[in-house]
Motif scaffolding. Structure first.
Motif, mmCIF file in Angstrom:
data_model
loop_
_atom_site.group_PDB
_atom_site.id
_atom_site.type_symbol
_atom_site.label_atom_id
_atom_site.label_comp_id
_atom_site.label_asym_id
_atom_site.label_seq_id
_atom_site.Cartn_x
_atom_site.Cartn_y
_atom_site.Cartn_z
ATOM 1 N N ARG A 9 -8.400 2.596 0.039
ATOM 2 C CA ARG A 9 -8.098 2.071 -1.283
ATOM 3 C C ARG A 9 -6.968 1.040 -1.136
ATOM 4 N NH1 ARG A 9 -9.479 4.456 -5.931
ATOM 5 N NH2 ARG A 9 -7.359 4.315 -6.825
ATOM 6 N N TRP A 10 -7.289 -0.206 -1.502
ATOM 7 C CA TRP A 10 -6.363 -1.321 -1.352
ATOM 8 C C TRP A 10 -5.826 -1.723 -2.723
ATOM 9 C CZ3 TRP A 10 -6.448 -4.735 3.304
ATOM 10 C CH2 TRP A 10 -7.273 -4.235 4.327
ATOM 11 N N LEU A 11 -4.522 -1.664 -2.920
ATOM 12 C CA LEU A 11 -3.919 -2.241 -4.120
ATOM 13 C C LEU A 11 -3.516 -3.672 -3.794
ATOM 14 C CD1 LEU A 11 -1.552 -0.696 -6.707
ATOM 15 C CD2 LEU A 11 -1.159 -3.023 -5.873
ATOM 16 N N ALA A 75 -2.753 3.958 -10.315
ATOM 17 C CA ALA A 75 -3.584 3.679 -9.139
ATOM 18 C C ALA A 75 -3.984 4.942 -8.398
ATOM 19 C CB ALA A 75 -2.853 2.731 -8.190
ATOM 20 N N ILE A 78 -3.217 5.221 -2.677
ATOM 21 C CA ILE A 78 -3.207 3.859 -2.145
ATOM 22 C C ILE A 78 -3.088 3.962 -0.630
ATOM 23 C CG2 ILE A 78 -1.948 1.663 -2.048
ATOM 24 C CD1 ILE A 78 -0.866 2.399 -4.892
ATOM 25 N N LEU A 81 -1.289 -1.455 0.643
ATOM 26 C CA LEU A 81 -0.672 -2.277 -0.397
ATOM 27 C C LEU A 81 -0.642 -3.716 0.088
ATOM 28 C CD1 LEU A 81 1.064 -2.867 -2.943
ATOM 29 C CD2 LEU A 81 3.066 -2.228 -1.574
ATOM 30 N N VAL A 119 5.303 2.758 -3.279
ATOM 31 C CA VAL A 119 4.131 3.245 -2.551
ATOM 32 C C VAL A 119 4.520 4.088 -1.334
ATOM 33 C CG1 VAL A 119 2.165 2.465 -1.135
ATOM 34 C CG2 VAL A 119 2.600 1.415 -3.353
#
Length: 278
Positions: A9-11, A75, A78, A81, A119
């Protein structure tokens, strides 16, 4: 780097345009998930509709600490980031106001570090993940007319160099990305911040003031290839700290290193004699 189901999962901040849009497309093509952090959530409507199970959109102005906290909370997990949001600012140091300098630092230094701090607790808990700081070749070297921009990106680079040493033993990767000129919207006249002009700087900072807007959509760099290079490096064993993208960036950074080495060689006889006598 992998997760339990091998889906990361990429923010991505600024996911709706430029490098952010290229990163988003590449991440989705790789089968991963995107948390698109943008100031205007409606700008991601088409992408979110096309990937309803793999795109989450959160509202974020990176200047706003409360919005940053909400975005990270919304979110959830993560794994990567990507601090991508930013803009170009052109003008000589004397031409640049304090407010312009402060905003550049807020968007391209304080904002990314704020998100990084928010994060890190979950990355530390999982002993894994990555933080990608999208800098510029202008974050490693500079030239007349881009001092404010380079100051913000350079500050981010040095903080991230320290960060990398701090989190490497915890299994967390830090990657500093240094693109050259790519065909994004960076140099569009309505996107580039241009300071007031002083005639005495026309032949120095004025070159960048005139040249950058005219370069829009003439750049040789392909954002999709840049995004693919970043994805290839994130999570690889023994990864580099810095990733220069584009022949212009590689050449400019090599030139800066050579210039620093030449200065060091020329002044070492002075520097080495400044210790206290025994």
């Amino acid at each position: 780097m992998s997760t339990e189901n091998n889906t990361r999962r990429w923010l991505i901040t600024g996911a709706n345009s430029g490098f952010g849009a290229a990163f988003t497309a590449a991440v989705l093509a790789a089968g991963d998930e995107v948390i698109a952090a943008v100031r205007r959530p409606e700008s991601m409507a088409e992408v979110a509709a096309a990937h309803p199970d793999r795109v989450q959109v959160v509202a974020l102005d990176v200047r706003d600490p409360a919005a940053a906290e909400r975005a990270i909370e919304q979110a959830g997990r993560i794994d990567v980031l990507v601090n991508n949001a930013g803009y170009g600012i052109v003008g000589a140091i004397e031409e640049t106001t304090e407010d312009e300098l402060r905003d550049a630092m807020e968007v391209m230094f304080h904002g990314p570090l704020r998100l990084t701090r928010l994060v890190l607790p979950q990355l530390r808990e999982r002993r894994g993940g990555a933080i990608v700081q999208v800098s510029s070749m202008g974050g490693f070297m500079s030239f007349a007319g881009v001092g404010g921009y380079s100051a913000a990106k350079g500050a981010l680079e040095l903080a991230s160099e320290a960060l990398a040493a701090e989190v490497a033993p915890l299994g967390i990767q830090v990657l500093i990305v240094e693109p050259g000129a790519f065909r994004t919207g960076f140099a569009k006249p309505d996107a580039l911040r241009v300071t007031g002009a002083i005639a005495d700087y026309a032949e120095t900072a004025g070159v960048a003031r005139d040249g950058l807007p005219s370069s829009d959509q003439q750049q040789e760099g392909d954002p999709a290839k840049a995004a693919a290079a970043v994805i290839a490096v994130v999570g690889q064993p023994n990864p580099p700290l810095r990733l220069a993208l584009g022949p212009d960036a590689v050449g400019a950074i090599r030139g800066k290193l050579a210039a620093v080495a030449a200065d060091l060689d020329a002044t070492a006889h002075l520097g080495l004699t400044t210790g206290l006598a025994n």
